[in-house]
Scaffold this active site. Structure first.
Site, PDB file in Angstrom:
ATOM      1  N   GLU A   1       0.816  -1.112  -0.093  1.00 17.49           N
ATOM      2  CA  GLU A   1      -0.107  -0.068   0.035  1.00 17.49           C
ATOM      3  C   GLU A   1       1.106   1.130   0.032  1.00 17.49           C
ATOM      4  O   GLU A   1       1.944   1.334   0.989  1.00 17.49           O
ATOM      5  CB  GLU A   1      -0.953   0.136   1.279  1.00 17.49           C
TER       6      GLU A   1
ATOM      7  N   ARG B   1       6.158 -12.442   8.921  1.00 14.52           N
ATOM      8  CA  ARG B   1       6.961 -11.392   8.641  1.00 14.52           C
ATOM      9  C   ARG B   1       8.040 -11.325   9.577  1.00 14.52           C
ATOM     10  O   ARG B   1       8.354 -11.953  10.470  1.00 14.52           O
ATOM     11  CB  ARG B   1       6.029  -9.802   9.073  1.00 14.52           C
TER      12      ARG B   1
ATOM     13  N   LYS C   1       4.771   0.566   9.988  1.00 12.03           N
ATOM     14  CA  LYS C   1       4.696   1.656   9.270  1.00 12.03           C
ATOM     15  C   LYS C   1       4.273   2.807  10.310  1.00 12.03           C
ATOM     16  O   LYS C   1       4.558   4.155  10.248  1.00 12.03           O
ATOM     17  CB  LYS C   1       3.920   1.510   8.129  1.00 12.03           C
TER      18      LYS C   1
END
Length: 568
Positions: free
Chosen positions: A44, A271, A281
Site C-alpha cells: 500500500e 513477517r 509503518k
RNA sequence: UGACCCAUGGUGUAAUUGGCAACACGUCUGAUUUUGGUUCAGAAGAGUCCAGGUUCGAGCCCUGGUGGGUCAACCA
C-alpha cells in the site's frame, strides 16, 4: 583467485528451499494453473518500504525467478485517505534498487475499480450482497465476539432491486460518508469473524491519487485483493501471517468469480522482526513525524532508503533475506546477521582507505621539515584487480587517539611511551615524548621514525607487532563522520505492554564526529560510494556532503576482537 | 471461553516416501596476518514444548495437553 571471489557473490543458484516451494511443487505436480507460477508484491503506498518488505520482495520475485514465472508490482491503493504519489515513487525506486524488475507489469488496485464495482453488482443480483444503512458503531455491535455469534442486520433482507438502486446511488454520491455500506451476505454466526457479512464498499469523498474524484465509494482490502490477484493472473498470493484468518473470505470471493481456468491461492509466511528496532509503518511514521530521526532515510531507520543511505548494498540485503529463510514461525532475527551480510559483501568489494576519526597528532621529529613522499597501499587485499594507490606521507600525521595509551594493559600492541609500532604501509615509529595541555589531556606525540623501515619492514629483523593507520596532516581531507548505533537499547522495544516503544530509544544512536581526517583518495568520491576505513569499519559518503564538508556514514564497524576482549 | 496458525542449540533455518539432529549467525580456542579485519583449523552448545499412542524405529504420523500468535477498522 580474484575471479573466484567474485563468483561467490552469485548465490542465486543456491537459494534455500522453503515450505512455499513445497506448495508450488505440489501445485505443479497436480497440473494446476497450467503450470504457471505468477506472484506479486502488493504494497500500500502509504509509507516507505522497510527491510521486512525487502524479505517479501525477495521472496516474490525470487519465486518467479526460480520457477520461470513472473512477478508483478501492484500498488494496493483502495484507501485514498492514506495513500500518496510520493510513496509510490519511493517504492518503485526501492524495488529497482534491490535489483528486481517488474517489466511491464505495474498495476494498481485502482485499475480494477470498475471491475470490482461490476462484480459487486453481480453479487447483489445473486442476492449475495446488500446495502446496510446502519452506522459503523451499530454494525460493530452486531458483529458479536470471537466466542459469541453476531446478529443479522435489519437491512439484510432488502430486495435485489432496492439494493441495486441504493448501491447505484451510493456510487453517484447521493449519500454522505458513513451513511451506507455494501456488505456481503455470508454468515453472521460464522466462527470466523471475517465471514460475518464483511463490508465490501464504504463511502469516502476523498481525492484518490490516481482516480481523482471519479469514485466516492471504495472497495475494502478483502474485497479487492483476491479479485485483483485473479484479474492479474496471479497463481500464488503470498502475504503475511495476520491474513491467515482472511483466507476463507479470500476463497469465498474467488469462488464467486467462476469461469476460471486457474485459481489464485493465498499462502502466508511470517513477517520479519529484527532486534533493536521497530518495523511497523505506524511507528516508523511516528519516529519521522516527531523528529526522533531525520526522515524516512535516516541511516538509523530500518527502511530500505535508510539502509541504502547507511551504506548497505542490495546484494547484502538479498543475501540476508536468503539466509533468514521463509517459515510460519513468528520469530525475531538478530541484527548481527544483517551486519554480517554487509561485512561479507563489503569485505570483498570495498575500496580500502585510511581515515582517522578521533585524531591525535604525531610529529616525527627526525623527519625533515617540508619533506614528503608517496607510499604504496593496497586497494583491496581481497581483490588484486583493484590495484594499488599512493598515499602521501610527511612529518606530521594523525593517528587514532585510542591507538595510544600512556599506561597500556597487557597485550596492547599499539603505541605507548617508548614503544614502537608500524604506520601501515609506512615506517616504524617510536614514541619518545607525550605532550599535554594544562588539564593533563594528551595533545601531541613526539616520535622518531626508522628511516630504513620504509614499507614497514625493520632493517634489522626486529619484530613489531602493532600496526596503526594514519593520515598525513598536510594532505588529509577533513571530513565529518556520522557514527551510528542501534536506534533502541532494548532487544524488543515492542515487547513491553503498557510502555511506549519510544521509552526504549537509545539516546546515543547518532554520534557526529566533525573533525576527522581521511587520506586524499576520497576527494573524488560521490555520495553512496563505499569504503573500508582500515581497522575501523565500512563507511560510505553521505548525500549531505559538500566539497567543503564531506560527510561519511559508518555503515558498520569491523569485527573487533580486541575491543571485545577488553570488555571482559 | 470460538476459529485459524505456530513450537528443533542463544538466534535463524535444515533434516529424501518415518532410519543414530545438519547449516549459518553468535560465542570460545588456536594458526596465519603490515587491517586485533579477512582466511584457516577446531570447540562448546539442542536430543527436537509435555504426556500418551502407532512402529523394529518418530523431530517427522495419531490423540490429548501446555505455551505463544492472529482475528471483533467503514485500515491494509
Amino acid at each position: 583467485m580474484a575471479e573466484n571471489n567474485n563468483n561467490n557473490t552469485n548465490s542465486e543458484s543456491q537459494k534455500k528451499s522453503n515450505f512455499i516451494h513445497a506448495h508450488i511443487d505440489e501445485d505443479l505436480a497436480q497440473g494446476r494453473n497450467s503450470g504457471r507460477v505468477h506472484t506479486r508484491f502488493p504494497p500500500e503506498p502509504n509509507g516507505y518500504l522497510h527491510i521486512g518488505h525487502a524479505k517479501s520482495i525477495c521472496l516474490n520475485f525470487g519465486l518467479a525467478e526460480k520457477y520461470g514465472g513472473k512477478c508483478n508490482l501492484r500498488f494496493d491503493d483502495t484507501n485514498p485517505s492514506k495513500e500518496e504519489t510520493e510513496y509510490v515513487e519511493s517504492i518503485m525506486e526501492d524495488v529497482r534498487w534491490l535489483g528486481f524488475d517488474w517489466e511491464d507489469r505495474l498495476y494498481y488496485s485502482s485499475d480494477f475499480f470498475q471491475n470490482l464495482y461490476d462484480f459487486a453488482v453481480r453479487l447483489i443480483k445473486e442476492d449475495k450482497a446488500y446495502v446496510d444503512d446502519q452506522d459503523a458503531e451499530t454494525i460493530s455491535s452486531q458483529k458479536g465476539t470471537p466466542t459469541r455469534p453476531g446478529i443479522e442486520s435489519p437491512f439484510r433482507n432488502r430486495s435485489v432491486e432496492e439494493n441495486l438502486d441504493l448501491f447505484g446511488r451510493m456510487k453517484d454520491g447521493e449519500f454522505d460518508e458513513g451513511e451506507k455500506v455494501l456488505r456481503a451476505k455470508i454468515d453472521m454466526a460464522s466462527p470466523n469473524m471475517h465471514m460475518r457479512d464483511p463490508i465490501l464498499y464504504r463511502i469516502m469523498k476523498a481525492h484518490h491519487h490516481r482516480t481523482g474524484d471519479e469514485w466516492c465509494i471504495y472497495p475494502m482490502y478483502d474485497f479487492a485483493h483476491g479479485q485483483c490477484d485473479y484479474w492479474e493472473g496471479i497463481t500464488h498470493s503470498i502475504c503475511t501471517l495476520e491474513f491467515e484468518v482472511h483466507r476463507p473470505l479470500y476463497d469465498w470471493f474467488v469462488d464467486q468469480l467462476q469461469e476460471m481456468d486457474y485459481r489464485p491461492r493465498q499462502i502466508e509466511f511470517a513477517r520479519l522482526n529484527l532486534t533493536y528496532t521497530v518495523m511497523s509503518k505506524r511507528k516508523l511514521l511516528e519516529l519521522v513525524k516527531d523528529g526522533h530521526v531525520n526522515g524516512w532515510d535516516d541511516p538509523r531507520m530500518p527502511t530500505i532508503s535508510g539502509l541504502r543511505r547507511r551504506g548497505y548494498t542490495p546484494e547484502s540485503i538479498r543475501n540476508f533475506s536468503d539466509k533468514i529463510g521463509v517459515t510460519k514461525v513468528d520469530g525475531m532475527i538478530d541484527v548481527s546477521l544483517l551486519e554480517f551480510s554487509v561485512r561479507e559483501h563489503l569485505n570483498k568489494t570495498a575500496q580500502r582507505v585510511m581515515g582517522v576519526i578521533n585524531p591525535l597528532k604525531v610529529v616525527i621529529t627526525n623527519y625533515p621539515e617540508g619533506q614528503e613522499e608517496m607510499l604504496s597501499a593496497v586497494n583491496n587485499p581481497e581483490d588484486e584487480s583493484m590495484g594499488r594507490r599512493d598515499v602521501p606521507f610527511s612529518r606530521e600525521v594523525y593517528i587514532e587517539r585510542n591507538d595510544f595509551m600512556e599506561d597500556p594493559p597487557r597485550k596492547f600492541f599499539r603505541l605507548g611511551p617508548g614503544r614502537e609500532v608500524r604506520l601501515r604501509y609506512g615506517y616504524l615509529i617510536k614514541c619518545n615524548e607525550v605532550l599535554k595541555d594544562k588539564n593533563g589531556n594528551i595533545t601531541e606525540l613526539l616520535c622518531t621514525y626508522d628511516f630504513e623501515s620504509k614499507g614497514g619492514k625493520s632493517s634489522d629483523g626486529r619484530k613489531v607487532k602493532g600496526v596503526v593507520h594514519w593520515v598525513s596532516a598536510k594532505h588529509a581531507v577533513k571530513a565529518e563522520v556520522r557514527s551510528y548505533d542501534r536506534l533502541f537499547s532494548d532487544e524488543d522495544p515492542n515487547g513491553h505492554k503498557d510502555v511506549d516503544f519510544k521509552e526504549f530509544m537509545n539516546p546515543d544512536s547518532l554520534k557526529v564526529l566533525p573533525e576527522c581526517y581521511i587520506e586524499p583518495f576520497v576527494k573524488d568520491s560521490k555520495p553512496f560510494d563505499h569504503f573500508q576505513f582500515e581497522r575501523l569499519g565500512y563507511f560510505n559518503m553521505d548525500p549531505d556532503s559538500t566539497p567543503e564538508n564531506p560527510v561519511f556514514n559508518r555503515t558498520v564497524a569491523l569485527r573487533d576482537s580486541w575491543a571485545k576482549a577488553q570488555k571482559k
